[in-house]
Motif scaffolding. Sequence first.
Motif, PDB file in Angstrom:
ATOM      1  N   MET A   1      -7.341 -56.975  83.131  1.00 51.83           N
ATOM      2  CA  MET A   1      -8.516 -56.609  83.901  1.00 51.83           C
ATOM      3  C   MET A   1      -8.651 -55.088  83.918  1.00 51.83           C
ATOM      4  O   MET A   1      -7.679 -54.380  84.106  1.00 51.83           O
ATOM      5  N   THR A   2      -9.841 -54.607  83.718  1.00 50.46           N
ATOM      6  CA  THR A   2     -10.114 -53.176  83.715  1.00 50.46           C
ATOM      7  C   THR A   2     -10.213 -52.651  85.136  1.00 50.46           C
ATOM      8  O   THR A   2     -10.915 -53.219  85.972  1.00 50.46           O
ATOM      9  N   ARG A   3      -9.521 -51.565  85.395  1.00 53.25           N
ATOM     10  CA  ARG A   3      -9.587 -50.932  86.716  1.00 53.25           C
ATOM     11  C   ARG A   3     -10.912 -50.200  86.885  1.00 53.25           C
ATOM     12  O   ARG A   3     -11.449 -49.656  85.924  1.00 53.25           O
ATOM     13  N   VAL A   4     -11.407 -50.171  88.117  1.00 52.94           N
ATOM     14  CA  VAL A   4     -12.584 -49.381  88.464  1.00 52.94           C
ATOM     15  C   VAL A   4     -12.109 -48.301  89.429  1.00 52.94           C
ATOM     16  O   VAL A   4     -11.540 -48.603  90.482  1.00 52.94           O
ATOM     17  N   ILE A   5     -12.330 -47.058  89.051  1.00 52.44           N
ATOM     18  CA  ILE A   5     -11.937 -45.922  89.873  1.00 52.44           C
ATOM     19  C   ILE A   5     -13.205 -45.311  90.471  1.00 52.44           C
ATOM     20  O   ILE A   5     -14.132 -44.949  89.748  1.00 52.44           O
ATOM     21  N   LYS A   6     -13.238 -45.213  91.805  1.00 51.25           N
ATOM     22  CA  LYS A   6     -14.397 -44.670  92.520  1.00 51.25           C
ATOM     23  C   LYS A   6     -14.089 -43.241  92.953  1.00 51.25           C
ATOM     24  O   LYS A   6     -13.070 -42.983  93.582  1.00 51.25           O
ATOM     25  N   VAL A   7     -14.994 -42.327  92.609  1.00 49.13           N
ATOM     26  CA  VAL A   7     -14.797 -40.903  92.909  1.00 49.13           C
ATOM     27  C   VAL A   7     -15.919 -40.463  93.848  1.00 49.13           C
ATOM     28  O   VAL A   7     -17.073 -40.341  93.446  1.00 49.13           O
ATOM     29  N   ARG A   8     -15.567 -40.250  95.092  1.00 49.02           N
ATOM     30  CA  ARG A   8     -16.557 -40.041  96.142  1.00 49.02           C
ATOM     31  C   ARG A   8     -17.120 -38.621  96.174  1.00 49.02           C
ATOM     32  O   ARG A   8     -16.584 -37.709  95.567  1.00 49.02           O
ATOM     33  N   GLY A   9     -18.195 -38.485  96.944  1.00 41.31           N
ATOM     34  CA  GLY A   9     -18.874 -37.208  97.092  1.00 41.31           C
ATOM     35  C   GLY A   9     -18.331 -36.386  98.255  1.00 41.31           C
ATOM     36  O   GLY A   9     -17.494 -36.841  99.039  1.00 41.31           O
ATOM     37  N   THR A  10     -18.842 -35.182  98.388  1.00 41.09           N
ATOM     38  CA  THR A  10     -18.414 -34.233  99.406  1.00 41.09           C
ATOM     39  C   THR A  10     -18.450 -34.838 100.803  1.00 41.09           C
ATOM     40  O   THR A  10     -19.460 -35.392 101.224  1.00 41.09           O
ATOM     41  N   GLY A  11     -17.328 -34.738 101.499  1.00 40.66           N
ATOM     42  CA  GLY A  11     -17.251 -35.161 102.883  1.00 40.66           C
ATOM     43  C   GLY A  11     -17.147 -36.653 103.104  1.00 40.66           C
ATOM     44  O   GLY A  11     -17.039 -37.099 104.250  1.00 40.66           O
ATOM     45  N   GLU A  12     -17.171 -37.459 102.051  1.00 39.44           N
ATOM     46  CA  GLU A  12     -17.095 -38.906 102.230  1.00 39.44           C
ATOM     47  C   GLU A  12     -15.653 -39.346 102.468  1.00 39.44           C
ATOM     48  O   GLU A  12     -14.726 -38.787 101.891  1.00 39.44           O
ATOM     49  N   ALA A  13     -15.515 -40.350 103.308  1.00 38.34           N
ATOM     50  CA  ALA A  13     -14.195 -40.923 103.593  1.00 38.34           C
ATOM     51  C   ALA A  13     -13.712 -41.713 102.388  1.00 38.34           C
ATOM     52  O   ALA A  13     -14.491 -42.036 101.483  1.00 38.34           O
ATOM     53  N   MET A  14     -12.425 -42.069 102.386  1.00 40.22           N
ATOM     54  CA  MET A  14     -11.847 -42.839 101.285  1.00 40.22           C
ATOM     55  C   MET A  14     -12.495 -44.219 101.143  1.00 40.22           C
ATOM     56  O   MET A  14     -12.512 -44.779 100.063  1.00 40.22           O
ATOM     57  N   SER A  15     -13.037 -44.765 102.219  1.00 44.57           N
ATOM     58  CA  SER A  15     -13.733 -46.051 102.125  1.00 44.57           C
ATOM     59  C   SER A  15     -15.148 -45.870 102.639  1.00 44.57           C
ATOM     60  O   SER A  15     -15.437 -44.944 103.386  1.00 44.57           O
ATOM     61  N   GLY A  16     -16.020 -46.762 102.206  1.00 44.47           N
ATOM     62  CA  GLY A  16     -17.420 -46.662 102.609  1.00 44.47           C
ATOM     63  C   GLY A  16     -18.151 -45.654 101.737  1.00 44.47           C
ATOM     64  O   GLY A  16     -17.845 -45.482 100.569  1.00 44.47           O
ATOM     65  N   GLY A  17     -19.116 -44.982 102.316  1.00 43.05           N
ATOM     66  CA  GLY A  17     -19.878 -43.983 101.584  1.00 43.05           C
ATOM     67  C   GLY A  17     -20.799 -44.602 100.548  1.00 43.05           C
ATOM     68  O   GLY A  17     -21.032 -45.814 100.524  1.00 43.05           O
ATOM     69  N   LEU A  19     -20.368 -45.197  97.454  1.00 42.82           N
ATOM     70  CA  LEU A  19     -19.740 -46.127  96.514  1.00 42.82           C
ATOM     71  C   LEU A  19     -19.071 -47.301  97.218  1.00 42.82           C
ATOM     72  O   LEU A  19     -18.455 -48.141  96.567  1.00 42.82           O
ATOM     73  N   GLY A  20     -19.196 -47.369  98.533  1.00 40.78           N
ATOM     74  CA  GLY A  20     -18.537 -48.404  99.322  1.00 40.78           C
ATOM     75  C   GLY A  20     -18.761 -49.823  98.842  1.00 40.78           C
ATOM     76  O   GLY A  20     -17.815 -50.613  98.769  1.00 40.78           O
ATOM     77  N   PRO A  21     -19.997 -50.209  98.489  1.00 43.89           N
ATOM     78  CA  PRO A  21     -20.228 -51.593  98.074  1.00 43.89           C
ATOM     79  C   PRO A  21     -19.639 -51.959  96.709  1.00 43.89           C
ATOM     80  O   PRO A  21     -19.593 -53.131  96.343  1.00 43.89           O
ATOM     81  N   ILE A  22     -19.167 -50.987  95.954  1.00 38.97           N
ATOM     82  CA  ILE A  22     -18.640 -51.242  94.611  1.00 38.97           C
ATOM     83  C   ILE A  22     -17.167 -51.599  94.713  1.00 38.97           C
ATOM     84  O   ILE A  22     -16.397 -50.917  95.388  1.00 38.97           O
ATOM     85  N   ASP A  23     -16.759 -52.663  94.034  1.00 38.44           N
ATOM     86  CA  ASP A  23     -15.344 -53.023  93.987  1.00 38.44           C
ATOM     87  C   ASP A  23     -14.595 -51.967  93.195  1.00 38.44           C
ATOM     88  O   ASP A  23     -15.101 -51.455  92.198  1.00 38.44           O
ATOM     89  N   GLY A  24     -13.406 -51.636  93.625  1.00 40.05           N
ATOM     90  CA  GLY A  24     -12.595 -50.676  92.896  1.00 40.05           C
ATOM     91  C   GLY A  24     -11.688 -49.896  93.819  1.00 40.05           C
ATOM     92  O   GLY A  24     -11.629 -50.137  95.023  1.00 40.05           O
ATOM     93  N   GLU A  25     -10.997 -48.937  93.236  1.00 40.88           N
ATOM     94  CA  GLU A  25     -10.030 -48.099  93.947  1.00 40.88           C
ATOM     95  C   GLU A  25     -10.615 -46.711  94.182  1.00 40.88           C
ATOM     96  O   GLU A  25     -11.090 -46.085  93.243  1.00 40.88           O
TER      97      GLU A  25
END
Length: 123
Positions: A1-17, A19-25
């Motif tokens: 299975m291919t990993r999905v890596i989520k890279v958030r924007g300025t000031g966003e918490a590690m969860s939510g934001g 990219l929150g609805p996207i499955d991944g790390e």
Amino acid sequence: MTRVIKVRGTGEAMSGGMLGPIDGEALPYRAEIAPLGTQSYSASVAQCRAALRAVDAQGESWVGTAYSLGAAALGDYVMLDRPKHCLGIVLLADPLRARGQCANPVPADRWGVAGERRISGIP
């Protein structure tokens, strides 16, 4: 299975934001640009690129999705660091988007608010 890596924007918490609805790390890095945090844009991008190098060094196939600051850093990473295991990227609100390099109907003569960086060699 291919990993999905989520890279958030300025000031966003590690969860939510954005990219929150996207499955991944969520990629652990300090997504800050002072005064939204204490470090500079270049320091955040450098930390993000180092974290992405660590992901790629694990040797597993992965795709990256990123928003704003994360999109700028992920785009720079794929162009400057040339990862071996990244299969593709999705950049949302990339402040360095090159003219004509957008999947949605944006006029071809428009580019990112911080300039432009053309991405090649990776879908």
